[in-house]
Design a protein around this motif. Sequence first.
Motif, PDB file in Angstrom:
ATOM      1  N   GLY A  65       3.843  16.814  11.590  1.00  0.00           N
ATOM      2  CA  GLY A  65       2.828  17.354  11.369  1.00  0.00           C
ATOM      3  C   GLY A  65       2.052  16.549  11.440  1.00  0.00           C
ATOM      4  O   GLY A  65       1.754  15.939  12.370  1.00  0.00           O
ATOM      5  N   TYR A  66       0.842  16.799  11.662  1.00  0.00           N
ATOM      6  CA  TYR A  66      -0.643  16.666  12.867  1.00  0.00           C
ATOM      7  C   TYR A  66      -1.009  15.060  12.035  1.00  0.00           C
ATOM      8  O   TYR A  66      -0.961  14.938  11.147  1.00  0.00           O
ATOM      9  CB  TYR A  66      -1.577  17.615  12.409  1.00  0.00           C
ATOM     10  CG  TYR A  66      -3.084  16.528  13.921  1.00  0.00           C
ATOM     11  CD1 TYR A  66      -2.435  16.749  14.715  1.00  0.00           C
ATOM     12  CD2 TYR A  66      -3.808  16.264  12.729  1.00  0.00           C
ATOM     13  CE1 TYR A  66      -4.007  16.342  15.752  1.00  0.00           C
ATOM     14  CE2 TYR A  66      -4.230  15.581  13.845  1.00  0.00           C
ATOM     15  CZ  TYR A  66      -4.724  15.872  15.125  1.00  0.00           C
ATOM     16  OH  TYR A  66      -5.931  15.442  16.026  1.00  0.00           O
ATOM     17  N   GLN A  67      -0.866  13.791  13.139  1.00  0.00           N
ATOM     18  CA  GLN A  67      -0.664  12.698  12.508  1.00  0.00           C
ATOM     19  C   GLN A  67      -1.976  12.477  12.350  1.00  0.00           C
ATOM     20  O   GLN A  67      -3.058  12.975  12.604  1.00  0.00           O
ATOM     21  CB  GLN A  67      -0.194  11.534  13.377  1.00  0.00           C
ATOM     22  CG  GLN A  67      -0.220  10.336  12.833  1.00  0.00           C
ATOM     23  CD  GLN A  67       0.371   8.718  14.267  1.00  0.00           C
ATOM     24  OE1 GLN A  67       0.707   9.848  14.986  1.00  0.00           O
ATOM     25  NE2 GLN A  67       1.514   8.005  13.013  1.00  0.00           N
ATOM     26  N   THR A  68      -2.454  11.707  11.301  1.00  0.00           N
ATOM     27  CA  THR A  68      -3.874  11.397  10.676  1.00  0.00           C
ATOM     28  C   THR A  68      -3.739  10.093  10.128  1.00  0.00           C
ATOM     29  O   THR A  68      -2.315   8.782   9.895  1.00  0.00           O
ATOM     30  CB  THR A  68      -4.210  12.238   9.099  1.00  0.00           C
ATOM     31  OG1 THR A  68      -3.454  12.289   8.223  1.00  0.00           O
ATOM     32  CG2 THR A  68      -4.699  13.827  10.386  1.00  0.00           C
ATOM     33  N   PRO A  69      -4.865   9.779  10.016  1.00  0.00           N
ATOM     34  CA  PRO A  69      -5.288   8.093   9.383  1.00  0.00           C
ATOM     35  C   PRO A  69      -4.554   7.851   8.447  1.00  0.00           C
ATOM     36  O   PRO A  69      -5.013   8.651   7.585  1.00  0.00           O
ATOM     37  CB  PRO A  69      -6.726   7.310   9.857  1.00  0.00           C
ATOM     38  CG  PRO A  69      -7.154   8.427  10.589  1.00  0.00           C
ATOM     39  CD  PRO A  69      -5.920   9.422  10.864  1.00  0.00           C
ATOM     40  N   LYS A  70      -3.428   6.509   8.130  1.00  0.00           N
ATOM     41  CA  LYS A  70      -3.684   6.072   6.453  1.00  0.00           C
ATOM     42  C   LYS A  70      -4.927   5.577   6.122  1.00  0.00           C
ATOM     43  O   LYS A  70      -5.658   5.422   6.699  1.00  0.00           O
ATOM     44  CB  LYS A  70      -2.512   5.114   6.738  1.00  0.00           C
ATOM     45  CG  LYS A  70      -1.082   5.881   6.993  1.00  0.00           C
ATOM     46  CD  LYS A  70      -0.050   4.585   6.686  1.00  0.00           C
ATOM     47  CE  LYS A  70       0.495   4.418   5.364  1.00  0.00           C
ATOM     48  NZ  LYS A  70       1.391   5.583   4.876  1.00  0.00           N
ATOM     49  N   VAL A  71      -4.831   6.064   4.464  1.00  0.00           N
ATOM     50  CA  VAL A  71      -6.038   5.717   3.868  1.00  0.00           C
ATOM     51  C   VAL A  71      -5.533   4.489   3.281  1.00  0.00           C
ATOM     52  O   VAL A  71      -4.905   4.155   2.264  1.00  0.00           O
ATOM     53  CB  VAL A  71      -6.450   6.817   2.872  1.00  0.00           C
ATOM     54  CG1 VAL A  71      -7.154   6.323   2.178  1.00  0.00           C
ATOM     55  CG2 VAL A  71      -7.036   8.101   3.501  1.00  0.00           C
ATOM     56  N   ASP A  72      -6.146   3.796   3.403  1.00  0.00           N
ATOM     57  CA  ASP A  72      -5.951   1.615   2.444  1.00  0.00           C
ATOM     58  C   ASP A  72      -7.171   1.624   1.018  1.00  0.00           C
ATOM     59  O   ASP A  72      -7.860   2.175   1.367  1.00  0.00           O
ATOM     60  CB  ASP A  72      -5.659   0.741   2.768  1.00  0.00           C
ATOM     61  CG  ASP A  72      -6.019  -0.639   2.085  1.00  0.00           C
ATOM     62  OD1 ASP A  72      -5.083  -0.212   1.664  1.00  0.00           O
ATOM     63  OD2 ASP A  72      -6.493  -1.549   2.839  1.00  0.00           O
ATOM     64  N   VAL A  73      -7.551   1.870   0.301  1.00  0.00           N
ATOM     65  CA  VAL A  73      -8.009   1.789  -1.392  1.00  0.00           C
ATOM     66  C   VAL A  73      -8.310   0.163  -1.716  1.00  0.00           C
ATOM     67  O   VAL A  73      -6.824  -0.326  -1.883  1.00  0.00           O
ATOM     68  CB  VAL A  73      -8.091   2.591  -2.306  1.00  0.00           C
ATOM     69  CG1 VAL A  73      -8.826   2.604  -3.368  1.00  0.00           C
ATOM     70  CG2 VAL A  73      -7.768   4.043  -1.471  1.00  0.00           C
ATOM     71  N   ARG A  74      -9.443  -0.330  -1.842  1.00  0.00           N
ATOM     72  CA  ARG A  74      -9.145  -1.823  -2.100  1.00  0.00           C
ATOM     73  C   ARG A  74     -10.622  -1.448  -3.350  1.00  0.00           C
ATOM     74  O   ARG A  74     -11.211  -0.766  -3.462  1.00  0.00           O
ATOM     75  CB  ARG A  74     -10.197  -2.711  -1.320  1.00  0.00           C
ATOM     76  CG  ARG A  74      -8.840  -2.590  -0.341  1.00  0.00           C
ATOM     77  CD  ARG A  74      -7.401  -3.742  -0.704  1.00  0.00           C
ATOM     78  NE  ARG A  74      -6.818  -3.260   0.373  1.00  0.00           N
ATOM     79  CZ  ARG A  74      -5.652  -3.851   0.109  1.00  0.00           C
ATOM     80  NH1 ARG A  74      -5.398  -4.679  -1.374  1.00  0.00           N
ATOM     81  NH2 ARG A  74      -4.450  -4.321   0.926  1.00  0.00           N
ATOM     82  N   GLY A  75      -9.759  -2.571  -4.689  1.00  0.00           N
ATOM     83  CA  GLY A  75     -11.263  -2.426  -5.779  1.00  0.00           C
ATOM     84  C   GLY A  75     -12.491  -3.457  -5.571  1.00  0.00           C
ATOM     85  O   GLY A  75     -11.211  -5.073  -5.400  1.00  0.00           O
ATOM     86  N   VAL A  76     -12.980  -3.650  -5.512  1.00  0.00           N
ATOM     87  CA  VAL A  76     -14.239  -4.503  -5.953  1.00  0.00           C
ATOM     88  C   VAL A  76     -14.549  -4.550  -7.295  1.00  0.00           C
ATOM     89  O   VAL A  76     -15.749  -3.644  -7.769  1.00  0.00           O
ATOM     90  CB  VAL A  76     -15.553  -4.315  -4.728  1.00  0.00           C
ATOM     91  CG1 VAL A  76     -16.707  -5.876  -4.672  1.00  0.00           C
ATOM     92  CG2 VAL A  76     -14.803  -4.213  -3.759  1.00  0.00           C
ATOM     93  N   VAL A  77     -14.586  -6.253  -7.717  1.00  0.00           N
ATOM     94  CA  VAL A  77     -14.635  -6.371  -9.613  1.00  0.00           C
ATOM     95  C   VAL A  77     -14.986  -7.415  -9.373  1.00  0.00           C
ATOM     96  O   VAL A  77     -14.580  -8.481  -8.901  1.00  0.00           O
ATOM     97  CB  VAL A  77     -13.230  -6.136 -10.279  1.00  0.00           C
ATOM     98  CG1 VAL A  77     -13.744  -6.057 -11.609  1.00  0.00           C
ATOM     99  CG2 VAL A  77     -12.580  -4.288  -9.964  1.00  0.00           C
ATOM    100  N   MET A  78     -16.373  -7.134  -9.683  1.00  0.00           N
ATOM    101  CA  MET A  78     -16.896  -8.452  -9.921  1.00  0.00           C
ATOM    102  C   MET A  78     -17.429  -8.641 -11.469  1.00  0.00           C
ATOM    103  O   MET A  78     -17.350  -8.108 -12.338  1.00  0.00           O
ATOM    104  CB  MET A  78     -18.856  -8.575  -9.457  1.00  0.00           C
ATOM    105  CG  MET A  78     -19.021  -8.339  -8.158  1.00  0.00           C
ATOM    106  SD  MET A  78     -18.834  -9.488  -6.554  1.00  0.00           S
ATOM    107  CE  MET A  78     -19.194  -9.109  -5.364  1.00  0.00           C
ATOM    108  N   GLN A  79     -17.646 -10.339 -11.859  1.00  0.00           N
ATOM    109  CA  GLN A  79     -17.608 -10.539 -12.892  1.00  0.00           C
ATOM    110  C   GLN A  79     -18.127 -12.575 -13.057  1.00  0.00           C
ATOM    111  O   GLN A  79     -17.775 -13.134 -12.039  1.00  0.00           O
ATOM    112  CB  GLN A  79     -16.043 -11.390 -13.510  1.00  0.00           C
ATOM    113  CG  GLN A  79     -16.519 -12.088 -15.116  1.00  0.00           C
ATOM    114  CD  GLN A  79     -15.290 -11.754 -15.977  1.00  0.00           C
ATOM    115  OE1 GLN A  79     -14.549 -12.517 -15.240  1.00  0.00           O
ATOM    116  NE2 GLN A  79     -15.298 -11.695 -16.964  1.00  0.00           N
ATOM    117  N   ASP A  80     -19.790 -12.413 -13.556  1.00  0.00           N
ATOM    118  CA  ASP A  80     -20.325 -13.581 -13.322  1.00  0.00           C
ATOM    119  C   ASP A  80     -21.104 -13.919 -11.889  1.00  0.00           C
ATOM    120  O   ASP A  80     -20.949 -15.328 -11.745  1.00  0.00           O
ATOM    121  CB  ASP A  80     -20.412 -14.477 -14.276  1.00  0.00           C
ATOM    122  CG  ASP A  80     -19.950 -13.647 -15.529  1.00  0.00           C
ATOM    123  OD1 ASP A  80     -20.828 -13.568 -16.477  1.00  0.00           O
ATOM    124  OD2 ASP A  80     -18.830 -15.002 -16.091  1.00  0.00           O
ATOM    125  N   GLY A  81     -20.876 -12.633 -11.261  1.00  0.00           N
ATOM    126  CA  GLY A  81     -21.269 -12.855  -8.953  1.00  0.00           C
ATOM    127  C   GLY A  81     -20.129 -13.544  -8.824  1.00  0.00           C
ATOM    128  O   GLY A  81     -19.946 -13.964  -8.144  1.00  0.00           O
TER     129      GLY A  81
END
Length: 207
Positions: A65-81
């Motif tokens: 099929g038509y090639q599209t970018p892959k997707v990388d998902v990252r979580g940004v989790v903070m605790q007390d800065g």
Amino acid sequence: MTADTRGIEWVKRIQAIAQAGLAYSKDAYDLERFEELRAISVEMMSAYSGLAIEQVANLFANESGYQTPKVDVRGVVMQDGKLLLVKEKTDGGWSLPGGWADIGLSPKEIVVKEVKEESGYDVEPVKLLAVLDRNKHPHPPLAHHVYKLFIQCKLTGGQAQTSIETTEVGFFAEDELPPLSTDRVTSGQIAMLFKQVREPLGETIFD
């Protein structure tokens, strides 16, 4: 950009053209030429990357099929800065918990799953902080073109726990970061994310 890096980018474009041609062409002669072009792109990527042709073929040219970018998902989790990071088993560097987007799951669902699996923590997604083109940042070369989604999450429960992909879990201040897994995240991106979290009314950053 080094000569090898430029070469890899050219090869990825050739591969995408070949794959699109195979997806949409009907003429048998054209299909043969696109197959040949794809095979050449695999040989070129093997030469630039040092990987075996069989490995490149499996990782680089096995989609249809038509090639599209892959997707990388990252979580940004903070605790007390401090920012949640996990130590990657593959290279020993530290990264934001996350990974490739899964078919059938939304970005919110993916980040919740990935943070839980890699760190042991339960989170609630609250804001999309950034959408970045991996090629525009100083990551090591990769065979795929990748878009990276960074999603701010609120810590809701759980406890630190490693996984089959991670060996340590911890929270780090901005000026006390451990060695990073630059395949996955860069120091510049980490600095950007700290700034984004400190400015809750700021707009999403995108390339």
